[in-house]
Design a protein around this motif. Structure first.
Motif, short mmCIF file in Angstrom:
data_model
loop_
_atom_site.label_atom_id
_atom_site.label_comp_id
_atom_site.label_asym_id
_atom_site.label_seq_id
_atom_site.Cartn_x
_atom_site.Cartn_y
_atom_site.Cartn_z
N ARG A 51 0.85 -1.21 0.00
CA ARG A 51 0.00 0.00 0.00
C ARG A 51 0.87 1.25 0.00
O ARG A 51 0.61 2.22 -0.69
CB ARG A 51 -0.91 0.00 1.23
N GLY A 52 1.97 1.19 0.76
CA GLY A 52 2.89 2.32 0.83
C GLY A 52 3.51 2.61 -0.53
O GLY A 52 3.63 3.78 -0.93
N ILE A 53 3.91 1.56 -1.26
CA ILE A 53 4.54 1.77 -2.57
C ILE A 53 3.52 2.36 -3.55
O ILE A 53 3.81 3.30 -4.30
CB ILE A 53 5.11 0.45 -3.11
N LEU A 54 2.32 1.82 -3.54
CA LEU A 54 1.28 2.33 -4.44
C LEU A 54 0.96 3.79 -4.12
O LEU A 54 0.74 4.61 -5.02
CB LEU A 54 0.01 1.47 -4.33
N THR A 55 0.95 4.12 -2.84
CA THR A 55 0.67 5.50 -2.43
C THR A 55 1.79 6.42 -2.91
O THR A 55 1.55 7.56 -3.33
CB THR A 55 0.51 5.58 -0.89
N THR A 56 3.03 5.92 -2.85
CA THR A 56 4.17 6.72 -3.33
C THR A 56 4.04 6.97 -4.84
O THR A 56 4.36 8.06 -5.33
CB THR A 56 5.50 6.00 -3.02
#
Ligand code: SF4
Length: 298
Positions: A50-55
């Motif tokens: 989720r963190g990577i997609l948000t980035t």
């Protein structure tokens, strides 16, 4: 254009379109790709993923605000051109003008020129060279305009291109196995979540062209043939169950979508090709109409 349907001031028009399309494709990510990334964040169960997609979404926001490239890789410039009915255009001049536009975008912005000669690795700093930009030109009786789509193809995803000359004996199972094996073997290298293009049938060159063209279709748009549409969904879900995840670091989102295009083939052949587009899913489109209007979109 004049009353005969001949494009007026074609040189200037197409040069400017070449410049705009190459530059804007790298800055303005298509709405369907943005929506798919938002949906992926909402669906993703792994916090890291989720963190990577948000980035990734944040990179798009920054690019929107500052009008900068979403990724540093300017890619191989590829044009997909469809010429409709009753439009007269000097095709050779149009391709020359589009090429000059790409060179201008590279010089004036400036952009990194990612194009070199294969032997000697000479870089003209123009994003062009022999055979590049790549031009695919077709004709269609279904439209009455010229449709030009620019795809700057990043090397991470382009290097994940595969072709296998299967035979009818391999069956549908062999086709699916090859496609899924390429996805698993590619891992994080094509910068997932990818848009996976699959070509089935044709000759070897047509099969690979179909696979690449399939990545241009907007995310979520299904093939009109229900059997092929069902295959797309099946492959998408299978790839998303591999756990490869965003950038190959684990998660539920390995692909944003899978698109399949087909052509009839030889009785003894069943070629299959896979071509991947990275998460940025870049494409920019211009429609040039008979009345002189130009529409820019995706
Ligand atoms: S493959 Fe990766 S590095 Fe290359 S353009 Fe796409 S996101 Fe950028």
């Amino acid at each position: 254009m004049d009353s005969s349907g001949t494009v007026q001031n074609a040189d200037a028009l197409f040069e400017d379109l070449g410049r705009r399309l190459y530059l804007e494709a790298q800055i303005d990510i298509p709405p369907d790709v943005r929506a798919a990334l938002h949906e992926a964040v909402a669906r993703e169960t792994q916090p890291g993923a989720r963190g990577i997609l948000t980035t990734m979404l944040r990179a798009i926001e920054v690019s929107d605000r500052k009008q900068t490239l979403v990724c540093q890789d300017t890619g191989i410039p590829i044009f997909w051109i469809t010429i409709g009915r009753e439009i007269a255009v000097d095709g050779a001049a149009m391709l020359d003008a589009l090429r000059r536009g790409v060179e201008r975008a590279t010089r004036e912005t400036p952009l990194r020129s990612s194009i070199v000669s294969p032997i000697g690795r000479k870089n003209r700093q123009t994003s062009s060279g022999e055979g590049v930009p790549v031009f695919h030109v077709e004709f269609s009786s279904a439209i009455d305009h010229i449709d030009i789509v620019m795809m700057p193809k990043g090397s991470g995803s382009e290097s994940m291109s595969f072709l296998k000359m299967l035979t009818p004996a391999d069956g549908e199972g062999g086709v699916k196995k090859f496609i899924l094996e390429t996805c698993v073997g590619a891992g994080g290298r094509p910068c997932p979540p990818t848009i996976v293009g699959v070509g089935i049938g044709g000759s070897s060159d047509l099969c690979m062209t179909l696979a690449k063209k399939a990545t241009l279709r907007p995310v979520g748009q299904r093939h009109p043939d229900p059997a092929i549409a069902a295959l797309e969904v099946e492959l998408r879900d299978a790839m998303n169950s591999t756990g490869i995840g965003p950038m190959g670091l684990g998660g539920d989102t390995t692909v944003l979508d899978v698109h399949v295009e087909t052509a009839w083939t030889h009785i003894t052949l069943n070629p299959v090709a896979v071509n991947m587009q990275c998460w940025r899913g870049e494409r920019r489109r211009a429609r040039v109409y008979r009345d002189g209007r130009v529409e820019i979109g995706y």
